[in-house]
Structures are given as structure tokens and as C-alpha cells.
Design a protein around this motif. Structure first.
Motif, PDB file in Angstrom:
ATOM      1  N   ASN A 315       0.834  -1.201   0.000  1.00  0.00           N
ATOM      2  CA  ASN A 315       0.000   0.000   0.000  1.00  0.00           C
ATOM      3  C   ASN A 315       0.871   1.255   0.000  1.00  0.00           C
ATOM      4  OD1 ASN A 315      -2.531   1.548   0.337  1.00  0.00           O
ATOM      5  ND2 ASN A 315      -1.727   1.955   2.381  1.00  0.00           N
ATOM      6  N   VAL A 316       1.900   1.274   0.842  1.00  0.00           N
ATOM      7  CA  VAL A 316       2.787   2.435   0.898  1.00  0.00           C
ATOM      8  C   VAL A 316       3.575   2.550  -0.404  1.00  0.00           C
ATOM      9  CG1 VAL A 316       4.758   3.469   2.083  1.00  0.00           C
ATOM     10  CG2 VAL A 316       2.945   2.367   3.407  1.00  0.00           C
ATOM     11  N   TYR A 317       4.067   1.430  -0.900  1.00  0.00           N
ATOM     12  CA  TYR A 317       4.845   1.437  -2.141  1.00  0.00           C
ATOM     13  C   TYR A 317       4.046   2.054  -3.287  1.00  0.00           C
ATOM     14  CZ  TYR A 317       7.083  -0.316  -6.390  1.00  0.00           C
ATOM     15  OH  TYR A 317       7.662  -0.413  -7.631  1.00  0.00           O
ATOM     16  N   TYR A 318       2.822   1.572  -3.502  1.00  0.00           N
ATOM     17  CA  TYR A 318       2.046   2.067  -4.644  1.00  0.00           C
ATOM     18  C   TYR A 318       1.550   3.494  -4.428  1.00  0.00           C
ATOM     19  CZ  TYR A 318       2.254  -2.494  -6.828  1.00  0.00           C
ATOM     20  OH  TYR A 318       2.707  -3.640  -7.430  1.00  0.00           O
ATOM     21  N   ARG A 319       1.317   3.883  -3.189  1.00  0.00           N
ATOM     22  CA  ARG A 319       0.971   5.283  -2.918  1.00  0.00           C
ATOM     23  C   ARG A 319       2.133   6.193  -3.344  1.00  0.00           C
ATOM     24  NH1 ARG A 319      -3.144   6.759   0.897  1.00  0.00           N
ATOM     25  NH2 ARG A 319      -1.828   8.556   1.366  1.00  0.00           N
ATOM     26  N   ILE A 320       3.362   5.777  -2.999  1.00  0.00           N
ATOM     27  CA  ILE A 320       4.527   6.588  -3.372  1.00  0.00           C
ATOM     28  C   ILE A 320       4.715   6.605  -4.888  1.00  0.00           C
ATOM     29  CG2 ILE A 320       7.043   6.763  -3.190  1.00  0.00           C
ATOM     30  CD1 ILE A 320       6.816   5.701  -0.335  1.00  0.00           C
ATOM     31  N   ILE A 321       4.537   5.458  -5.523  1.00  0.00           N
ATOM     32  CA  ILE A 321       4.655   5.393  -6.988  1.00  0.00           C
ATOM     33  C   ILE A 321       3.643   6.337  -7.639  1.00  0.00           C
ATOM     34  CG2 ILE A 321       4.176   3.935  -9.002  1.00  0.00           C
ATOM     35  CD1 ILE A 321       6.903   3.399  -7.934  1.00  0.00           C
ATOM     36  N   ASP A 393      17.193   5.420  -4.714  1.00  0.00           N
ATOM     37  CA  ASP A 393      15.880   5.309  -4.086  1.00  0.00           C
ATOM     38  C   ASP A 393      15.908   5.899  -2.674  1.00  0.00           C
ATOM     39  OD1 ASP A 393      13.127   3.560  -4.124  1.00  0.00           O
ATOM     40  OD2 ASP A 393      14.074   3.458  -2.149  1.00  0.00           O
ATOM     41  N   ALA A 394      16.856   5.461  -1.847  1.00  0.00           N
ATOM     42  CA  ALA A 394      16.894   5.866  -0.448  1.00  0.00           C
ATOM     43  C   ALA A 394      17.134   7.353  -0.272  1.00  0.00           C
ATOM     44  CB  ALA A 394      17.974   5.065   0.289  1.00  0.00           C
ATOM     45  N   ARG A 395      17.857   7.970  -1.228  1.00  0.00           N
ATOM     46  CA  ARG A 395      18.140   9.393  -1.110  1.00  0.00           C
ATOM     47  C   ARG A 395      16.898  10.252  -1.346  1.00  0.00           C
ATOM     48  NH1 ARG A 395      22.921  10.396   0.299  1.00  0.00           N
ATOM     49  NH2 ARG A 395      24.760   9.185  -0.318  1.00  0.00           N
ATOM     50  N   GLN A 396      15.842   9.662  -1.855  1.00  0.00           N
ATOM     51  CA  GLN A 396      14.599  10.421  -2.024  1.00  0.00           C
ATOM     52  C   GLN A 396      13.881  10.646  -0.696  1.00  0.00           C
ATOM     53  OE1 GLN A 396      12.158   9.317  -5.637  1.00  0.00           O
ATOM     54  NE2 GLN A 396      13.644   7.632  -5.741  1.00  0.00           N
ATOM     55  N   GLY A 397      14.261   9.910   0.324  1.00  0.00           N
ATOM     56  CA  GLY A 397      13.656  10.089   1.644  1.00  0.00           C
ATOM     57  C   GLY A 397      12.516   9.122   1.894  1.00  0.00           C
ATOM     58  N   SER A 398      12.228   8.886   3.156  1.00  0.00           N
ATOM     59  CA  SER A 398      11.276   7.842   3.544  1.00  0.00           C
ATOM     60  C   SER A 398       9.859   8.094   3.031  1.00  0.00           C
ATOM     61  CB  SER A 398      11.257   7.696   5.066  1.00  0.00           C
ATOM     62  OG  SER A 398      10.979   8.944   5.695  1.00  0.00           O
ATOM     63  N   ASN A 399       9.514   9.351   2.751  1.00  0.00           N
ATOM     64  CA  ASN A 399       8.169   9.638   2.237  1.00  0.00           C
ATOM     65  C   ASN A 399       8.078   9.555   0.714  1.00  0.00           C
ATOM     66  OD1 ASN A 399       7.209  10.103   4.810  1.00  0.00           O
ATOM     67  ND2 ASN A 399       7.516  12.319   4.702  1.00  0.00           N
ATOM     68  N   HIS A 400       9.229   9.472   0.043  1.00  0.00           N
ATOM     69  CA  HIS A 400       9.231   9.529  -1.424  1.00  0.00           C
ATOM     70  C   HIS A 400      10.015   8.396  -2.080  1.00  0.00           C
ATOM     71  CE1 HIS A 400       7.405  13.495  -1.137  1.00  0.00           C
ATOM     72  NE2 HIS A 400       8.334  13.820  -0.259  1.00  0.00           N
ATOM     73  N   ALA A 401      10.647   7.545  -1.284  1.00  0.00           N
ATOM     74  CA  ALA A 401      11.437   6.434  -1.832  1.00  0.00           C
ATOM     75  C   ALA A 401      10.531   5.211  -1.969  1.00  0.00           C
ATOM     76  CB  ALA A 401      12.609   6.122  -0.918  1.00  0.00           C
ATOM     77  N   PRO A 402      10.192   4.799  -3.182  1.00  0.00           N
ATOM     78  CA  PRO A 402       9.238   3.692  -3.337  1.00  0.00           C
ATOM     79  C   PRO A 402       9.676   2.406  -2.637  1.00  0.00           C
ATOM     80  CG  PRO A 402       9.576   4.805  -5.433  1.00  0.00           C
ATOM     81  CD  PRO A 402      10.588   5.358  -4.480  1.00  0.00           C
ATOM     82  N   ILE A 403      10.944   2.027  -2.804  1.00  0.00           N
ATOM     83  CA  ILE A 403      11.377   0.737  -2.257  1.00  0.00           C
ATOM     84  C   ILE A 403      11.718   0.854  -0.774  1.00  0.00           C
ATOM     85  CG2 ILE A 403      13.071  -1.115  -2.431  1.00  0.00           C
ATOM     86  CD1 ILE A 403      13.379  -0.389  -5.407  1.00  0.00           C
ATOM     87  N   THR A 404      12.757   1.602  -0.454  1.00  0.00           N
ATOM     88  CA  THR A 404      13.196   1.664   0.942  1.00  0.00           C
ATOM     89  C   THR A 404      12.191   2.400   1.829  1.00  0.00           C
ATOM     90  OG1 THR A 404      14.541   3.619   0.451  1.00  0.00           O
ATOM     91  CG2 THR A 404      15.634   1.467   0.334  1.00  0.00           C
ATOM     92  N   GLY A 405      11.478   3.367   1.265  1.00  0.00           N
ATOM     93  CA  GLY A 405      10.447   4.055   2.045  1.00  0.00           C
ATOM     94  C   GLY A 405       9.306   3.123   2.402  1.00  0.00           C
ATOM     95  N   ALA A 406       8.915   2.267   1.450  1.00  0.00           N
ATOM     96  CA  ALA A 406       7.841   1.305   1.727  1.00  0.00           C
ATOM     97  C   ALA A 406       8.309   0.249   2.718  1.00  0.00           C
ATOM     98  CB  ALA A 406       7.382   0.659   0.434  1.00  0.00           C
ATOM     99  N   LEU A 407       9.552  -0.210   2.566  1.00  0.00           N
ATOM    100  CA  LEU A 407      10.060  -1.225   3.489  1.00  0.00           C
ATOM    101  C   LEU A 407      10.152  -0.693   4.916  1.00  0.00           C
ATOM    102  CD1 LEU A 407      12.877  -2.873   1.330  1.00  0.00           C
ATOM    103  CD2 LEU A 407      10.528  -3.656   1.685  1.00  0.00           C
TER     104      LEU A 407
END
Length: 610
Positions: A315-321, A393-407
Motif C-alpha cells: 500500500n505504501v509502495y504504490y501510494r509513493i509510486i 531510491d533511499a536518497r529520495q527520503g522515507s516519504n518519497h522512496a518507493p522501495i526503501t520508504g515502503a520497506l
């Protein structure tokens, strides 16, 4: 009443603070705090190298309970109180300069958090009322002998009587496993170096000679600690040059590091934190309603549990995507539809995703599966591509990183999962056969990795030829008076080395522990190992101390709780989950809940123990 606390690390300190606050009006109280290491414990020693960094952002850790006013770690570093304390203590490191540069989401040196621990302890001493006494004894408790009024604690130089005893020790050494012992014996026989599981800051690396091969087994947090000690701590340095990224400049004192693990890839990096203190994503799937709905006869099937956890992450991953790539989409509408969908895959199929946007769990859990790799050199290129993707990915930040932010959603679920474990929500069979071996590994790999800056450094070290990572299924054996390392998938490209480092901490294991206090209590039958019963006639003995988690009293050999003794933290690993994490502020942290519970019981009838 005289209370003994074994361990002056974060858990021992927050329990001390809880006791002093709660007992301020209840009468005389004496507390003895035992630890051979300085206040803060060995993990947080202020004298350790600054290369050892924390694994949580500075603003997201604290020693102050939610019901106590006090500064989180970052807030403290920015205060005049902290500057005055550091100046007064005259530490060997220039902590003042570090504090001045520190930002809320930086990963500070562990040594600096140790200074925070020591200041916190001093604060507790400053608030003592006349009927309270606190004594820190920098010594090891080697044994505890029960008496009619408590315990006699044995140290190398004295014996001390306490009415109640709390064990809050961290990771302690174990006897080597058969495999580890075989490697140790081979090293001894052939003048090689074998360094078993241990805290990296306690390991002597002087036998690792420059330009020789060293095998590092394991690519979690300890791996990155060892990398720093074998590179920058030996005079190497990193520079950054525009778009070319990070470059490592060797000092010539580095060994050639041959790294590997079962997966053949390092743990996922943490995204740059963008959450505020106390902020957590609400659980849409792994919440009380869905847990109750999915339970059968009061137990939550592991398959249902994993499905709910994966749904939270998806859910978080696709919201960010959608936010990043499909700004015209209604993210709230998507999330509501995803939560309500009977078949999530069919629901996702109705969206028009760009190529590569669908989340594939097989790839997430095994990033190199199915990748055509012909040799070790080719594998380095494959890994560099994967590492670069995760850094971006991770440098986009936890609210905007699809992979690491979702994890990172797993971190928000931590308290819920801890409660599921302590409440024994899983059957013994699911817990022993699936949760412990599968989910523990899954969660650690996805969320317990290093800050993203460490990934940048790893890539630079690989480009410089300092680090070579072997493919999946690392195999290590002794051959021709040397250690041989190879990937099971590329057995024709072995590496020979004169040293092996096991890059992991000792696990909690009551049967194999070499900790003299735990051995003493075990041999007296005062503590026992917890046993699971996956099948009617089957018993699986865990490494955890058998403990009543409603009271934190250990269960003795006769099956009875000892109401004069408490055990919590790392010795309970296996019947509790994530026992090594630091307390987080304003999120109902499990550490604080347990400290409150133990404090309430310790002070329930102090007169009876006086």
C-alpha cells in the motif's frame, strides 16, 4: 529495599529512571547498578572509534520515557546543558564539534550516544531524594545465590546482598558452534586468524595484515562496521567529485576484503528519514480488526500474518509510486480501494503502471535471483547496478522512496509485531518453523541495514578493488593451510585467505552462553530455556530464558516463577522480538512499557523486602 540491576546500558538506565521517579514518595530505596563497562554499556562506550555509527536517526531515539519530560538524543546534543557536560567531562573525542554539525536525521557516532547515556545517568543522581541511594559498580557479577530475602551477588572482589535482581544484559558471548569451532581449530593449527561473533568494537583486528585476503562472513550492520575499521580507520579516505560519486583513496594498509553471505547481497539501506518524532503510518491491514478477523481459535496463521504485512508495504509502495509518477491519480481513492479489495492482484491489474513499477516480492527478497551471471567480475557489476538503484531510491527520503520508504513501514509495525509475539498469537509450529527462521530474516534484511551513506562507501570500495562480494551461498572451508571461500553458484572461482571474520553479534542462547551469571543461574535451576511444542510429541528448545511475559519473572526448573528476579531485553530473544532496538520517543515503545511493568512490581510491596 535494595535492588540490583545487571547492565548499565540503555535498558538498565531507563529502568533506573523509572524506579527513582516512581519511588520518590514510597520510602527508602537503594539501587546498585552493575556493569564492567562504563555507564552506557560496551555498545555505547564514549571511547570507541567515531566510525561506529548508530542505526537510528538522532531525533528518533531517547532515554526519557513518554511520561517523563526530557530531551531526545538530538535535542540534547543541541542544548547548552550538553555542551557544558561534554566540556566538564573532557572526553578524548571532539564531541562539541560533532554536536555542532549534527542534524536531526543524521546517524551519529555511537560514542556520542554513550555520552548522552552518561549525562542521563548523572541527571538521575541529581534528582535523588534523601531516602534514595544509587551506586554504580564497574564490575562483573559472576554468580547469584538465592537467599530467603533475595540474592547474594558474587563479584571478583566482594559479595553484595540484594532483595530484588533485574537482569538487563545485552548480547553476551557463547560457546562456538561445531562449525565455528572447527574453523577456530583449523586457524589455531595453521597459524591463521579466526574472529568469531562479537561486538566489532571489541575485536582486535591487528592480525589482519595489509594487502592480504580476509573473509568477512555476513553483510548486515557488523559488516559495515568492519569495513570502516579496515579502510578509513587505517588511513584511507573518501572524496566526492560532482557526478562521479564517491571515490576511495587507499592508504596501502587495507586488506583485500572477500565478503559473502547466504543471500550474497548486503542488507537494504535505510532511506533518509522524513518522519517527525512520534509520527507513524497508521496500520491499515495489520490492525486489531484484521488480526482478530484472521485468527483461528485465537491464533493468527503465519500465512495470514505475512499477507497483512506485505499488504501494508504494498500500500505504501504504490501510494509513493502514484505520488511520484502519476500525479493525476487520486492516491486516497487508490488506498481505500486497495484496502477493500478482496483480490489485491486483480485490483492492481486495473491500474496502468509504467514498466518496472510493479512490486515483485521475489525480487525484493532475493534481488539477484534469475540474473544471468557468468563469473565473479560479472557479479560485481550486477551488484553495483543494484546498489546504485537503492542509493538513488533511499536518497529520495522515507516519504518519497518507493522501495526503501515502503520497506520502512515494517519499523512502524514494530510495536504491533512485538505484541503479537509476546501475546503468543502464533501457534508454536508457525512460530518455530516460519516466524523465527523466515520472518526474522525477512525483517532484518529489509529494515536493519545501514544508513544510505554506507552503501555509497561500499560501492566506492568495490570500485577501488578493496572489496569483492561473492555470490549467494557462501562456503568457507580450510584447505592447504589457508581458508577457502567461494559461492556455491561459482565454485570455480575460489579465494584463499589467512583470516575470517564472522560479522554478526552473538545470539541469545542460554544453553551455549559463556556469561558466568547466566551459567550460574542456569546450573542452579533458577532460570531455564524456553521450550516450544510444534507437535504433540515434539519439543524445540530455544535460546531464550523461559519467562512469564506478564510479569517478566523467569520460570525455574520446577516450573514456578521467581518473584525476586526479573529478566528482560536480549536474554529473551526468541520469545520477544527486536530486543536490541533503542527506545523511540512518543510511539509507546515496548522498552518503556516493560520498564513500567517491572517498576510497578518492584515497588508494589517494598516493605516486604526491606
Amino acid at each position: 529495599m535494595h535492588i540490583g540491576i545487571i547492565g548499565a546500558g540503555p535498558r538498565g538506565l531507563i529502568l533506573l529512571a523509572d524506579l527513582l521517579q516512581a519511588a520518590s514518595q514510597t520510602g527508602k530505596l537503594s539501587i546498585s547498578l552493575f556493569d564492567p563497562n562504563p555507564i552506557g554499556g560496551k555498545v555505547w562506550s564514549p571511547t570507541q572509534p567515531l566510525d561506529y555509527i548508530m542505526n537510528s536517526p538522532a531525533q528518533l531515539v531517547t532515554l526519557f520515557n513518554d511520561n517523563q519530560p526530557g530531551a531526545n538524543f538530538y535535542e540534547w546534543t543541541q542544548s547548552k546543558v550538553a555542551r557544558d557536560f561534554v566540556t566538564q567531562e573532557n572526553y578524548q573525542h571532539d564531541f562539541l564539534a560533532l554536536m555542532e554539525q549534527l542534524q536531526p536525521n543524521d546517524y551519529a557516532p555511537r560514542a556520542l550516544f554513550g555520552v548522552y547515556c552518561q549525562w542521563f545517568y548523572r541527571q538521575q543522581l541529581n534528582r535523588l531524594v534523601p531516602q534514595q541511594q544509587v551506586t554504580y559498580l564497574p564490575t562483573t557479577v559472576t554468580a547469584a545465590q538465592p537467599t530467603s530475602t533475595g540474592f547474594i551477588l558474587v563479584t571478583p572482589k566482594q559479595q553484595i546482598n540484594v532483595n530484588k535482581l533485574v537482569i538487563s544484559s545485552g548480547n553476551v558471548a557463547n560457546q562456538l558452534t561445531k562449525t565455528e569451532q572447527a574453523l577456530q581449530d583449523y586457524a589455531t593449527a595453521h597459524q591463521l586468524t579466526y574472529l568469531g561473533p562479537n561486538h566489532p568494537n571489541e575485536v582486535d583486528l591487528t592480525n589482519i595484515k595489509p594487502k592480504t585476503n580476509v573473509i568477512i562472513r555476513g553483510m548486515g550492520l557488523s559488516f559495515f562496521d568492519y569495513l570502516s575499521q579496515l579502510t578509513t580507520a587505517r588511513g584511507g579516505r573518501f572524496t566526492r567529485s560532482g557526478d562521479h560519486g564517491l571515490t576511495y583513496h587507499p592508504s596501502g594498509q587495507e586488506p583485500h576484503i572477500i565478503a559473502g553471505s547466504r543471500r550474497g547481497v548486503p542488507y537494504y539501506p535505510k532511506p533518509i528519514n522524513q518522519a517527525q518524532v512520534g509520527e507513524q503510518r497508521p496500520a491499515i491491514f495489520l490492525n486489531p480488526a484484521h488480526i482478530q478477523q484472521g485468527s483461528v481459535a485465537g491464533k493468527l496463521p503465519f500465512k495470514t500474518f505475512i499477507n497483512l504485512v506485505q499488504a501494508e508495504i504494498e500500500n505504501v509502495y504504490y501510494r509513493i509510486i502514484l505520488q511520484n509518477n502519476h500525479p493525476q491519480s487520486d492516491v486516497a481513492e487508490f488506498s481505500a480501494g486497495f484496502a477493500a479489495a478482496a483480490d489485491r492482484t486483480s485490483f492492481l491489474n486495473n491500474y496502468h503502471w509504467h514498466p518496472g513499477e510493479r512490486l515483485g516480492w521475489k525480487t525484493i527478497l532475493n534481488p539477484v535471483a534469475g540474473t544471468k551471471i557468468t563469473n565473479i567480475a560479472n557479479y560485481q557489476q550486477t551488484l553495483q547496478t543494484w546498489l546504485a538503484k537503492l542509493v538513488s531510491d533511499a536518497r529520495q527520503g522515507s516519504n518519497h522512496a518507493p522501495i526503501t520508504g515502503a520497506l520502512a513501514t515494517l519499523i512502524d509495525l514494530r510495536t504491533t509485531i512485538q505484541r503479537l509475539v509476546t501475546d503468543q498469537t502464533f501457534t508454536d509450529r508457525d512460530y518455530v518453523e516460519k516466524f523465527l527462521p523466515s520472518f526474522n530474516s525477512f525483517a532484518g534484511f529489509l529494515t536493519a541495514g545501514p544508513p544510505v551513506a554506507r552503501y555509497d562507501e561500499l560501492m566506492a570500495l568495490m570500485r577501488a578493488g578493496i572489496v569483492t562480494i561473492l555470490g549467494p551461498q557462501l562456503q568457507v572451508v580450510g584447505v592447504k593451510h589457508q581458508f577457502l571461500a567461494r559461492s556455491k553458484f561459482y565454485p570455480d572461482e575460489p579465494f584463499l585467505a589467512q583470516a575470517i571474520i564472522e560479522a554478526r553479534l552473538p545470539s541469545a542462547n542460554l544453553k551455549r552462553t559463556t556469561n558466568s551469571l547466566l551459567v550460574s543461574l542456569r546450573e542452579q535451576g533458577i532460570i531455564t530455556a524456553y521450550q516450544f511444542h510444534p507437535e504433540n510429541n515434539e519439543t524445540v528448545t530455544s535460546g531464550a530464558v523461559k519467562t512469564d511475559l506478564s510479569t517478566y519473572h523467569p520460570i525455574n526448573q520446577q516450573g514456578k516463577p521467581n518473584d525476586q528476579l526479573y529478566v528482560w531485553g536480549v536474554p529473551l530473544s526468541g520469545i520477544e522480538w527486536m530486543t536490541t532496538t533503542l527506545p523511540h520517543p512518543a510511539v509507546h515503545d515496548h522498552n518503556f512499557s516493560v520498564a513500567d511493568l517491572i517498576t510497578e512490581q518492584l515497588l508494589a510491596n517494598p516493605a516486604a523486602s526491606s
